[in-house]
Scaffold this active site. Structure first.
Site, short mmCIF file in Angstrom:
data_model
loop_
_atom_site.label_atom_id
_atom_site.label_comp_id
_atom_site.label_asym_id
_atom_site.label_seq_id
_atom_site.Cartn_x
_atom_site.Cartn_y
_atom_site.Cartn_z
N ASP A 212 64.06 38.27 -21.41
CA ASP A 212 63.38 37.56 -20.23
C ASP A 212 61.85 38.14 -20.09
O ASP A 212 61.53 39.03 -20.67
CB ASP A 212 64.16 37.71 -19.02
CG ASP A 212 63.96 36.70 -18.21
OD1 ASP A 212 62.86 35.79 -18.16
OD2 ASP A 212 64.80 36.43 -17.11
C1 BGC Z 1 62.92 33.63 -15.96
C2 BGC Z 1 63.53 32.83 -17.27
C3 BGC Z 1 62.34 32.09 -17.63
C4 BGC Z 1 61.12 32.83 -17.91
C5 BGC Z 1 60.11 31.83 -18.40
C6 BGC Z 1 61.51 34.20 -16.24
O1 BGC Z 1 61.08 34.70 -15.02
O2 BGC Z 1 63.96 34.44 -15.36
O3 BGC Z 1 64.47 32.21 -16.97
O4 BGC Z 1 62.88 31.31 -18.89
O5 BGC Z 1 60.57 33.58 -16.68
O6 BGC Z 1 59.38 31.05 -17.66
#
Ligand code: BGC
Length: 807
Positions: A212
């Site tokens: 993530d």
């Molecule tokens: C989120 C993810 C997301 C990523 C990109 C993160 O803060 O937890 O689910 O895909 O950002 O935007």
């Protein structure tokens, strides 16, 4: 291609670039590959179609619709040149207050698995890589970067991992995203058990395991424990962190090669080097996508209460309809955070109703409640508010003192230093109640959802119980007598400067706008559109179980003047309805219905569409009774610490709070049915304008444990209009050696039936349907003996049941 890469170039491929891309390597003709969030709409790259995804998709209980939604998202991604869709999210809705439930699916691993497979197939059929997330146990937003989800293996295997397992082994998903949190004390991005043993070992995952965004904490740890791609940039998986380690053998070069090969193979498999990812055949503004968005909203809206058959409404018999509430207009299409897709032209509940009702029906609209800022500005404090800004994060040191007449200018607050230094700010005020009665006190911050604050009235923390997630707006109702004076203190920890806090108090009856009261009293029928929105519910913070401020009072006030009051709810799951539910005849849950939500709500209200959504979560009475409540917050005194060294930076020590998943297997309906107690509305429940009957259950009296057991029964539409029912099959294992939940969903089928029509449904139950995870043997096991098959329309209403002996 691999052979042409230097070790440095290979390492370069292990980290992302520019927030949403993989790194290019021009030397081997490898461009960068584009990513986008996610399962409610392809956001990130401008306006898009916003769908009823996540929890709303789960409420459809429709595998074919899941595929259609996946295909539609895949097309939207192609027309934006996106290679990786950063969804679906499949974390279990363990608790109703978890901030991202709306993005995920349901509380049940079987339902999640059944939907995630066709969804992934749909996305990937369009030449776009789907990314199942957040692996694993990211079941709350509170403290999501630091918290450790501590859970036993059986609970993990039976509840929290199956959706990922199905995504990998049945959906053949080509990317997985690790979660922010730690699991049993180890960050997901370097979790040997999750990534190597289970995902890449047992499930044979061949795709790309990415982090993530900023969830990586150790170069060697991540490299050696399964992470293939650090997003959004290589803070750890970079040359500084890995070159020496490869040279000295701490990380094997074959391990780096494996990560690079996973990316290269996926790129070749998808033809990313053979064709442009931008597909001119798809439309960026898609009329077909709009139809899919409408279909999802129609299929998911769940009718929970319909006393006296108030619904469906007959437009010919309505002269005036009042549409009231903060969620009536503008449209609330999704929750907040990275999934927040910006629709081109969303249809609000107000416009949906007006469009359908037509020119002969008078439509009256009122928001019903003031804007938050107006409430802050209009609060009649006794005198100036003292603002003490401390040069520390814990209210120590000598504060700078200022006074202000009100704490408003919510988004433009400019007191306090702006030098970027951490501060804590204490507001002290007093308020005198002019009249006796209920008062609303409200505080909110608006600084990227990262601020924390605590409210005290006369020294006591409110709301009670305090919502430990202190980033969302917080409110409480105070019972004050005429002339009563209260002291209010708010301790505020701004995440960044300048701080942005709003604070206010209002006499509750004064909150409700006069026009809302008049319109409600005059109208033939009232729709109150209540619930959450992208500020109140979203990524990075948990939400309250209570409805957002003022809404309970609004519904009560409307219902008091018009008995024909229908409430619609927007939100990721259950919420507190206790103050008004008995006073309103009709209630429907719209989840987050996407851009066509208003049209869908109107079609359901007026009977153009017979409601068919079924709750994908148990709808609890109150937060205290929710099975996760005692286990939700970190165990006091159990914090551990973690020392992290990012290459080229000073080491940082993190505090790791531990959440003990003591609720174990008893998540949602597994708890309610095992405890023999009842939530407000059970998992799987949803009303229709017709009725259905179940009959003629056929279950073999005995079978061998490894064979597929075939179960058949009839579903009949016993009412007078066409409709859809979701037949649900639950299995009980009363003779198991291990304690098991009273029943578990192991099959379902959505059937559309004309009035009077009967359909025979057959469901095959494989070995997994009867198995549990044996903690000693570390494998799935079946205890031969008696099983009971239950069939019905919710976890609590299963009119058919039959016994089966497995040998
Ligand atoms: C989120 C993810 C997301 C990523 C990109 C993160 O803060 O937890 O689910 O895909 O950002 O935007």
């Amino acid at each position: 291609m691999l052979a042409k890469l230097t070790l440095e170039q290979k390492i370069d491929l292990l980290g992302g670039v520019n927030e949403m891309f993989t790194n290019p390597v021009p030397a081997i003709g490898l461009p960068r590959f584009k990513m986008s969030d996610a399962s409610l709409g392809v956001r990130t790259w401008g306006p898009t179609t916003a769908y009823a995804g996540g929890v709303a998709l789960a409420a459809t209980w429709d595998r074919e619709f899941a595929r259609k939604l996946g295909e539609s998202l895949g097309k939207d991604a192609r027309t934006r040149g996106v290679n990786f869709l950063l969804g679906p999210g499949v974390n279990i809705a363990r608790s109703p207050i978890a901030g991202r439930n709306f993005e995920y699916l349901s509380e049940d691993p079987f339902l999640n698995s059944a939907l995630v497979v066709p969804f992934i197939e749909g996305v990937q059929s369009q030449g776009v890589i789907a990314t199942v997330k957040h692996y694993a146990l990211n079941d709350q937003e509170f403290n999501r970067h630091n918290v450790s989800s501590d859970v036993d293996e059986r609970t993990m295997r039976e509840i929290y991992l199956p959706s990922f397992e199905a995504a990998v082994t049945k959906g053949h998903v080509d990317a997985v995203m690790n979660s922010y949190n730690l699991v049993n004390g180890v960050h997901a991005t370097q979790n040997d058990f999750l990534n190597l043993k289970v995902l890449k070992g047992e499930w044979g995952f061949q795709g790309i395991l990415m982090s993530d965004w900023d969830s990586t904490y150790d170069s060697v740890g991540a490299a050696n424990n399964g992470l293939d791609l650090e997003m959004p940039s290589p803070r750890f998986m970079n040359a500084k962190g890995l070159l020496a380690a490869v040279t000295d053998g701490t990380v094997k070069e074959s391990m780096i090669d494996d990560k690079v090969l996973r990316l290269l193979r996926a790129v070749l498999r998808y033809g990313f080097l053979d064709r442009p990812q931008f597909d001119p055949a798809d439309s960026t503004y898609s009329v077909t996508g709009r139809a899919v968005a409408l279909e999802g909203a129609l299929e998911s809206i769940t009718l929970l209460k319909n006393d006296g058959a108030l619904l469906p409404l007959d437009p010919a018999r309505i002269k005036t309809i009042a549409v009231i509430g903060p969620n009536a207009w503008p449209a609330v299409t999704g929750g907040g955070g990275s999934s927040e897709a910006q629709p081109f032209e969303p249809v609000s509940i107000l416009t949906g109703i007006a469009n359908l009702a037509g020119p002969k029906v008078q439509v009256l609209y009122s928001r019903g409640l003031p804007e938050m800022n107006d409430l802050f500005r209009d609060t009649g404090w006794d005198g100036p508010i003292k603002v003490a800004t401390y040069p520390s994060r814990d209210f120590t040191g000598t504060p700078e003192i200022a006074t202000k007449p009100s704490i408003d200018n919510f988004t433009r607050e400019r007191h306090g230093p702006r030098d970027g230094t951490a501060r804590s700010v204490r507001y002290t005020a007093s308020y005198t109640a002019v009249k006796g009665g209920k008062y609303l006190i409200l505080a909110a911050s608006q600084s990227g959802h990262s601020d924390g604050f605590k409210m005290l009235v006369d020294g006591k923390q409110i709301p009670t119980p305090p919502h430990a997630e202190d980033q969302a707006p917080q409110s409480a109702t105070l019972d004050l007598t005429a002339g009563q004076r209260i002291n209010v203190v708010v301790d505020y920890l701004p995440h960044e400067t300048p701080p942005r806090l709003g604070l206010g108090i209002a006499y509750e009856p004064d909150l409700i706008s006069a026009d809302a009261r008049i319109f409600a009293a005059d109208a033939d029928v009232v729709v109150v559109a209540a619930g959450f929105n992208s500020i109140m519910e979203g990524e990075g913070h948990d939400r309250t179980f209570a409805l957002p401020w003022g809404q309970d009072a609004l519904i009560e006030a409307v219902a008091a003047v018009n008995p024909r009051t229908i409430v619609t709810l927007t939100g990721g799951g259950g919420m507190d309805t206790r103050r008004w539910l008995a006073k309103v005849p009709a209630l429907l849950h719209a989840y987050y219905p996407g851009q066509e939500g208003g049209t869908a709500v109107a079609q359901v209200l007026f009977g153009r569409h017979n409601p068919e959504g079924k709750l994908p979560v148990s709808f609890d009475n109150n937060w205290e009774e929710s099975p996760s409540a005692p286990w939700y917050y970190p165990v006091k005194g159990a914090d551990t610490s973690l020392h992290v060294t990012e290459p080229g930076r000073e080491p940082v020590d993190y505090v790791i709070p531990h959440v003990n998943y003591g609720d174990g297997l008893l998540v949602g309906y597994r708890y309610w049915t095992t405890a023999g107690k009842h939530p407000l509305y059970p998992f799987g429940f949803g009303l229709s304008y017709t009725t259905f009957g179940f009959s003629k259950l056929e279950v073999p009296a005995s079978a061998t444990a490894s064979s597929t057991v075939s179960v058949s029964f009839n579903v009949t539409n016993t009412g007078s209009v066409a409709g859809a029912e979701v037949a649900q099959l639950y299995v009980s294992d009363p003779s198991a050696k291990a304690a098991r939940p009273e029943r578990e969903l192991k099959g379902f089928e959505k059937v559309r039936l004309a009035p009077g029509e009967t359909r025979r449904v057959t469901i095959g139950l494989d070995a997994r349907a009867f198995s549990y995870w044996d903690e000693t043997a570390h494998k799935w096991t079946i205890d031969p003996g008696k099983f009971v098959i239950h069939v019905g329309d919710s976890s609590e209403n299963t009119p058919l049941s039959a016994e089966l002996t497995l040998k």
